[in-house]
Design a protein around this motif. Sequence first.
Motif, PDB file in Angstrom:
ATOM      1  N   UNK A  61     -57.629  21.521 -31.920  1.00  0.00           N
ATOM      2  CA  UNK A  61     -58.838  21.326 -32.478  1.00  0.00           C
ATOM      3  C   UNK A  61     -59.634  22.519 -32.550  1.00  0.00           C
ATOM      4  N   UNK A  62     -60.221  22.801 -33.685  1.00  0.00           N
ATOM      5  CA  UNK A  62     -61.025  23.780 -33.676  1.00  0.00           C
ATOM      6  C   UNK A  62     -60.300  25.112 -34.601  1.00  0.00           C
ATOM      7  N   UNK A  63     -61.328  25.766 -35.027  1.00  0.00           N
ATOM      8  CA  UNK A  63     -60.966  27.011 -35.957  1.00  0.00           C
ATOM      9  C   UNK A  63     -60.505  28.276 -35.109  1.00  0.00           C
ATOM     10  N   UNK A  64     -59.999  29.187 -35.929  1.00  0.00           N
ATOM     11  CA  UNK A  64     -59.627  30.343 -35.171  1.00  0.00           C
ATOM     12  C   UNK A  64     -60.396  31.418 -35.841  1.00  0.00           C
ATOM     13  N   UNK A  65     -61.200  32.083 -35.096  1.00  0.00           N
ATOM     14  CA  UNK A  65     -62.056  33.482 -35.650  1.00  0.00           C
ATOM     15  C   UNK A  65     -60.797  34.638 -35.805  1.00  0.00           C
ATOM     16  N   UNK A  66     -60.935  35.278 -36.928  1.00  0.00           N
ATOM     17  CA  UNK A  66     -60.016  36.449 -36.985  1.00  0.00           C
ATOM     18  C   UNK A  66     -58.871  36.438 -37.885  1.00  0.00           C
ATOM     19  N   UNK A  90     -57.478  29.653 -25.445  1.00  0.00           N
ATOM     20  CA  UNK A  90     -58.591  30.122 -24.693  1.00  0.00           C
ATOM     21  C   UNK A  90     -59.187  31.147 -25.430  1.00  0.00           C
ATOM     22  N   UNK A  91     -58.381  32.462 -25.659  1.00  0.00           N
ATOM     23  CA  UNK A  91     -59.078  33.662 -26.174  1.00  0.00           C
ATOM     24  C   UNK A  91     -59.494  33.186 -27.605  1.00  0.00           C
ATOM     25  N   UNK A 102     -53.948  40.811 -29.167  1.00  0.00           N
ATOM     26  CA  UNK A 102     -52.760  39.933 -29.772  1.00  0.00           C
ATOM     27  C   UNK A 102     -53.155  38.605 -30.381  1.00  0.00           C
ATOM     28  N   UNK A 103     -54.014  38.038 -29.693  1.00  0.00           N
ATOM     29  CA  UNK A 103     -54.546  36.830 -30.372  1.00  0.00           C
ATOM     30  C   UNK A 103     -55.445  37.054 -31.662  1.00  0.00           C
ATOM     31  N   UNK A 104     -55.940  38.148 -31.753  1.00  0.00           N
ATOM     32  CA  UNK A 104     -56.485  38.572 -33.343  1.00  0.00           C
ATOM     33  C   UNK A 104     -55.252  38.788 -34.267  1.00  0.00           C
ATOM     34  N   UNK A 105     -54.258  39.523 -33.855  1.00  0.00           N
ATOM     35  CA  UNK A 105     -53.153  39.440 -34.481  1.00  0.00           C
ATOM     36  C   UNK A 105     -52.605  38.360 -35.262  1.00  0.00           C
ATOM     37  N   UNK A 106     -52.369  37.290 -34.122  1.00  0.00           N
ATOM     38  CA  UNK A 106     -51.671  36.191 -34.407  1.00  0.00           C
ATOM     39  C   UNK A 106     -52.553  35.341 -35.257  1.00  0.00           C
ATOM     40  N   UNK A 107     -53.691  35.393 -35.032  1.00  0.00           N
ATOM     41  CA  UNK A 107     -54.913  34.653 -35.725  1.00  0.00           C
ATOM     42  C   UNK A 107     -54.584  34.516 -37.143  1.00  0.00           C
ATOM     43  N   UNK A 108     -54.374  35.457 -38.003  1.00  0.00           N
ATOM     44  CA  UNK A 108     -53.751  35.720 -39.327  1.00  0.00           C
ATOM     45  C   UNK A 108     -52.885  34.736 -39.819  1.00  0.00           C
ATOM     46  N   UNK A 109     -51.782  34.779 -38.833  1.00  0.00           N
ATOM     47  CA  UNK A 109     -50.733  33.911 -39.103  1.00  0.00           C
ATOM     48  C   UNK A 109     -50.744  32.410 -38.803  1.00  0.00           C
ATOM     49  N   UNK A 110     -51.470  32.316 -37.745  1.00  0.00           N
ATOM     50  CA  UNK A 110     -51.527  30.647 -37.347  1.00  0.00           C
ATOM     51  C   UNK A 110     -52.686  30.079 -37.891  1.00  0.00           C
ATOM     52  N   UNK A 153     -57.536  44.770 -18.521  1.00  0.00           N
ATOM     53  CA  UNK A 153     -56.881  45.218 -19.412  1.00  0.00           C
ATOM     54  C   UNK A 153     -55.998  43.865 -19.877  1.00  0.00           C
ATOM     55  N   UNK A 154     -55.576  43.065 -18.949  1.00  0.00           N
ATOM     56  CA  UNK A 154     -54.972  41.821 -19.545  1.00  0.00           C
ATOM     57  C   UNK A 154     -55.718  41.070 -20.530  1.00  0.00           C
ATOM     58  N   UNK A 155     -56.831  40.929 -20.263  1.00  0.00           N
ATOM     59  CA  UNK A 155     -57.791  40.073 -21.304  1.00  0.00           C
ATOM     60  C   UNK A 155     -57.816  40.827 -22.468  1.00  0.00           C
ATOM     61  N   UNK A 156     -58.186  42.169 -22.545  1.00  0.00           N
ATOM     62  CA  UNK A 156     -58.362  42.884 -23.822  1.00  0.00           C
ATOM     63  C   UNK A 156     -57.105  42.964 -24.353  1.00  0.00           C
ATOM     64  N   UNK A 157     -55.680  43.076 -23.972  1.00  0.00           N
ATOM     65  CA  UNK A 157     -54.531  43.034 -24.775  1.00  0.00           C
ATOM     66  C   UNK A 157     -54.479  41.713 -25.154  1.00  0.00           C
TER      67      UNK A 157
END
Lengths: 426, 447
Positions: free
Chosen positions: A203-208, B361-362, A244-252, A236-240
């Motif tokens: 549920x909910x959209x994805x920014x990005x 979550x991100x 990745x999440x932003x890259x995936x957002x386009x596809x998903x 570092x983990x969170x930034x990476x």
Amino acid sequence: MTRRSAPCDTGHATRWSRRELLRGALAMGGAAVAAPLTTAGSMRRAGAAGPPDRDGGAVVVVTLLGGNDALNTVVPRTGAARATYESRRGALAIPASQLVGGDADVDGSGFGFHGSLPMLAARYDAGEVAVIEGVGSTGDLSHFIAQDTMMSGTGAPSATGWLGRAADDAPDRHDGWHNVAIGSTVPLHLRGQEVRVAALPSVGGIWGAERTKYWEADAIACVRAFADDVGPGAAGELARSQAMALDLAEGFGPILSPTPTGSPLSRDLQLAARVLDADRGTRAVAVELQGWDTHARQAATHAGLLRQLDEGLAAFFATLDASRHRDVVVLVVSEFGRRIAPNGSSGTDHGHGGTAFLIGDAVAGGRVGTPPDLDHPDEDGNVAVTTELRDVYRTILDEWLGGAGDAVGSGPTLPLFDRRSAVAAR
Amino acid sequence: MAHGDPARPRRSQIMALGAVDAAHLLRRTGFGASAADVDRLAGAVDRADAVERILATFDDVEDAPLPIGTGPSSNLYGDWMALTTWWLERMRTTSAPLVERMVLFWHGHFVSGLNKVFDIGLLAQQHDTLRRHALGDYRTLLGAVAFDPAMLLYLDNAFNFRTHPQENFARELLELFTTGPGHYDQDDVVALARAWTGHSVDDTWRRYANRDFWHDAGDKELFGTTRNWDGPETLDALLFGPRAEATSRFLGAKLWSTFAYPVGAEDPEVDDVAAAARATAFDLRAVLRAILTSEAFWSDAGRAPRTRPPAVWIVAVLRATGLSATETGAAWFLERCGQGLFNAADVSGWRDQDAWTATSTTWARTTFANQVRWRCWIDERFADQEVLATDEVLDSLRARFGVTEWSASTERAMRDFVDGARARGVGWEVAYNLPMIAALAPEVLAA
């Protein structure tokens, strides 16, 4: 391993005859007959068809968290087994008249599904459901240890799971589509050392996803850049993972729209189907449903959960593109079964042996493993564990996902797949 | 750096705590370290003094009347969002952030989820109980929670009776609330379950009731002693009797892992903390004092950034931007982040820290940051950035978001963004995008 052959009615006999033959041969313990069926190489030698290519099959794992009461899911219908069930289960016993589908009585082995599972019963009737019995956990009865052990596929809790390790060698393991979780966490099934796993919110959209407007593109670029040369550790983990999440957002992004409707499991499974329909190389999807730990007032709760499961599975197959039905299977698992007798709160406490299901066009339908023997429970008075879930995993990895080396170690496989359908998948 | 930069101590403060240490303590025990908060605490005489000041805030905390009743609700979802929003607002505006961090800790330790209790009024009542005893002594808190109706229903002890004992509460009491795994066997679980028979709810299901006739008054063997154990006595045994060491280590490790860095119950960092617990009958302030004044807490390992749980991150962002939980719909986003308050997915709370790096979550965080960006724009909260030079922009963001120093990669990315936008003549988007960019910076996501 024994396997009963009991078609629902003789009308199915001719369609089932090839399966009957295979099952009969195995039941006779004919090692010479059994062996060639479990290794792809010798199957090809024998002129039979092999498993789908690596580019073919996919599996959706539905985990019922809490310990599903298998005894009230797959229920003895007739004979001595039924009598024992009724006497041991008391008020929690499901009346035979409320059961649906299953197998008619052959030597007292008749069973029916809980009345909340009409779709599953219909698929079983069509020969597309393997009911895998006697799977569970005999160790610590804690949920967390049992769940981790179940999902790791190594026989003990681990940091990685069977589908994660299997994906660690895949060429596309970093792109985030190979293993996909639906929900807010990634179940251990899918976690490996190398493979990147996306967890898709239901549920909910994805920014990005939107990048055409320059102010969005600039913001995305900046947030992405936080991951460049950032060090190790939590930041570092969170930034990476954010990059990745932003890259995936386009596809998903497009997959989430329109928002699916229905129960939580139904929504999650609709998304799972959309992910597979997107045809981006997804091999494993994981979905979870909480709430199966029915210690008290079980009857209504369990019926509701099973209904949600049945409707969710129906929604999955209804959403999945017709062309993909032949190369997708759904595995339903839970960490353990529950105790035979009810407790004082009209519920059941943690048990050992339970039941898993494998559903799909390519599945060889029927019962696998040993049906629960209530007259001969294990030393703790529970339904015994007689089938290793790892063997199920190994079968899926080797015969459906194109072989995955040592992801669950070596050992036997089970006759879960219908060779004829496996040919059609290629 | 500019004169008066909080990262460089003023001459008059050389013998005092200093801004860097103050910020570290504030971030770990609260939701951020604004320049004003840092200034105030930086004047503490030393670390021990600063810790005392923080611990003392519990005494002066304002009353917190619940926003909804504790009776049956006619609008479960609405009341749940209202209760969550109210608590987020408490976290945002309180003068005693440590209290809220402790209530949040207990909330994840003594889980009772809406997904099973189905009664938000009862959960509000439990929340009140946790709040009242958050920094008292653990025996009192544990006793109050064991008799709390929401907990009696969530872990089914309300239906635990002599003829058919129910093991759910007994098992979690051992595994999650006291000794932790490895210090009991199945026989202990069974005996403990029998000891807790009869402790139930009344006919309204809203109040504790001791149903004597349900109690198993027979002898049970527990931790080497055989007698007619009854519920509350077992808590004494677990905290002060044969399992005292195990419980003090398990609880000590859990608190250490929350405020410093992850450890197991057997790790050496826990020695002094567990000893303090046992020496003071589990006085929680003594336990926290032992953690926050230890060398390890102030070491590099202790200062290494820790992922902020979604609730803590959201509140930190609200504090930095001046927005409220109400106007941003923060409660809804918190649920999307995977940390729906009052509705933990299972009894172990939010044990899996890896969950906070999961993609969904991100995505929920970035979508919340998008919401923050929009509301800040409408209120012109960052309009002042437009006239500042790039260096000043970065400094002012640091001060607002309670960050001691941006890392090299963060600073470079922000600088490129600001300079790039201005060079292209679209400087307006600096004020627009900054609150979002800062909220998603690694130094704000982990602190």
